[in-house]
Scaffold this motif. Sequence first.
Motif, PDB file in Angstrom:
ATOM      1  N   LEU A  13       0.815  -1.209   0.000  1.00 55.47           N
ATOM      2  CA  LEU A  13       0.000   0.000   0.000  1.00 55.47           C
ATOM      3  C   LEU A  13       0.854   1.267   0.000  1.00 55.47           C
ATOM      4  N   ASP A  14       2.069   1.174   0.521  1.00 57.73           N
ATOM      5  CA  ASP A  14       2.925   2.363   0.609  1.00 57.73           C
ATOM      6  C   ASP A  14       3.237   2.938  -0.768  1.00 57.73           C
ATOM      7  N   ALA A  15       3.339   2.077  -1.765  1.00 55.18           N
ATOM      8  CA  ALA A  15       3.645   2.555  -3.119  1.00 55.18           C
ATOM      9  C   ALA A  15       2.602   3.549  -3.599  1.00 55.18           C
ATOM     10  N   TYR A  16       1.376   3.416  -3.109  1.00 53.38           N
ATOM     11  CA  TYR A  16       0.295   4.305  -3.527  1.00 53.38           C
ATOM     12  C   TYR A  16       0.076   5.448  -2.539  1.00 53.38           C
ATOM     13  N   LEU A  17       0.274   5.195  -1.260  1.00 53.56           N
ATOM     14  CA  LEU A  17       0.095   6.263  -0.274  1.00 53.56           C
ATOM     15  C   LEU A  17       1.011   7.445  -0.566  1.00 53.56           C
ATOM     16  N   THR A  18       2.214   7.179  -1.062  1.00 54.27           N
ATOM     17  CA  THR A  18       3.151   8.274  -1.352  1.00 54.27           C
ATOM     18  C   THR A  18       2.714   9.113  -2.547  1.00 54.27           C
ATOM     19  N   LEU A  19       1.718   8.655  -3.282  1.00 58.31           N
ATOM     20  CA  LEU A  19       1.230   9.427  -4.437  1.00 58.31           C
ATOM     21  C   LEU A  19       0.204  10.478  -4.016  1.00 58.31           C
ATOM     22  N   LEU A  20      -0.285  10.392  -2.784  1.00 57.09           N
ATOM     23  CA  LEU A  20      -1.288  11.333  -2.306  1.00 57.09           C
ATOM     24  C   LEU A  20      -0.664  12.655  -1.901  1.00 57.09           C
ATOM     25  N   ARG A  21      -1.381  13.719  -2.195  1.00 58.27           N
ATOM     26  CA  ARG A  21      -0.955  15.039  -1.760  1.00 58.27           C
ATOM     27  C   ARG A  21      -1.379  15.254  -0.311  1.00 58.27           C
ATOM     28  N   LEU A  22      -1.143  16.453   0.214  1.00 60.60           N
ATOM     29  CA  LEU A  22      -1.549  16.787   1.571  1.00 60.60           C
ATOM     30  C   LEU A  22      -3.041  16.534   1.756  1.00 60.60           C
ATOM     31  N   ASP A  23      -3.395  15.820   2.820  1.00 60.74           N
ATOM     32  CA  ASP A  23      -4.781  15.500   3.185  1.00 60.74           C
ATOM     33  C   ASP A  23      -5.475  14.567   2.188  1.00 60.74           C
TER      34      ASP A  23
END
Length: 351
Positions: free
Chosen positions: A252-262
């Motif tokens: 899941l981390d591979a995708y979580l890092t694609l999110l911007r603030l909030d």
Amino acid sequence: MPKAIGFAAQAADQALEYFEFERRDPTADDVEIEIAYCGVCHSDLHQARNEWGGTVFPCVPGHEIVGKVTRVGSKVSKYKVGDTVGVGCMVDSCRTCANCEDGYEQYCDNGFVGTYNGEDKHMGGVTFGGYSNRITVAQDFVLKVSDKLDLAGVAPLLCAGITTYSPLRHWGVTKGHKVGVVGLGGLGHMAVKIAKAMGAEVVLFTTSPNKVDDAKRLGADHVVISKDEEQMKAWRNSLDFILNTVAAPHDLDAYLTLLRLDGTMTLVGVPAESHPSPAVFNLIAKRRSLAGSLIGGIAETQEMLDFCAEHGITSDIEMIAMDEINEAYERMLKSDVKYRFVIDMATLKQK
């Protein structure tokens, strides 16, 4: 009580086969439906093979149901004989808890009644689902279906459609948002269509290069091969929302890092085994959220059906005969379907 026919799993290690059973006669608030089409959800396979545990056999799967009303109870006011209707993943709930009263029957504090393998309050035992020729359901859990759309393509909306529409709606996806969709299967292809219709810029993440053209045909503005580190890196800190539809354990981390603030990533795929736990730092670094979502309430499901009718959205399907269901399960495990099997109930004949 009317006789019904269908296909059932008699045990977790057995193929589905012809099965005869009884449905209840409509009570005052019930609607009897002749089933025309039933979508094939990955949940059906999980339950038929007891991969989630708790399956009661015999099990008649199916919770993506479209058909015609054949009888109504004396107090039914919402439907009449001949109406085109649908039934999704629920056929009842307690209707009295705070969540039910707020229209979130899927989160019923006392547990909603599943269309199959749920507690049958009327006949005892468990409920039997849509791999059958008829079903009887309380009118409050029946949905209106537009005749403007291909009815076979509508059937998967009753699960795949609402499972993706509900989180997109809840997290406020709208024009100007950048939305990631992980996986291009039965859920993912609906997520792409719906997010695009909501006005979002849609980024599809897939491990399969051969899905690039199809993803763009379905409405994706960008397609990223998730195994390519450089392609993934280009989208870091950029997405407002990610809908993760994959039903297999993955990083899941591979995708979580694609999110911007909030930003939020919401999980709707349910793997048989848990995902590896994500790193806490990837959440706190940008105040990101990791969430989950389960189908939708009855009112929201009706809203989804109306939205899809307005925008001309149906599922991409492959029609099968009832006796092809076991082969379809094996093909589904190989992702060999674009993108949802639908059973034509006209092929189900009494033996």
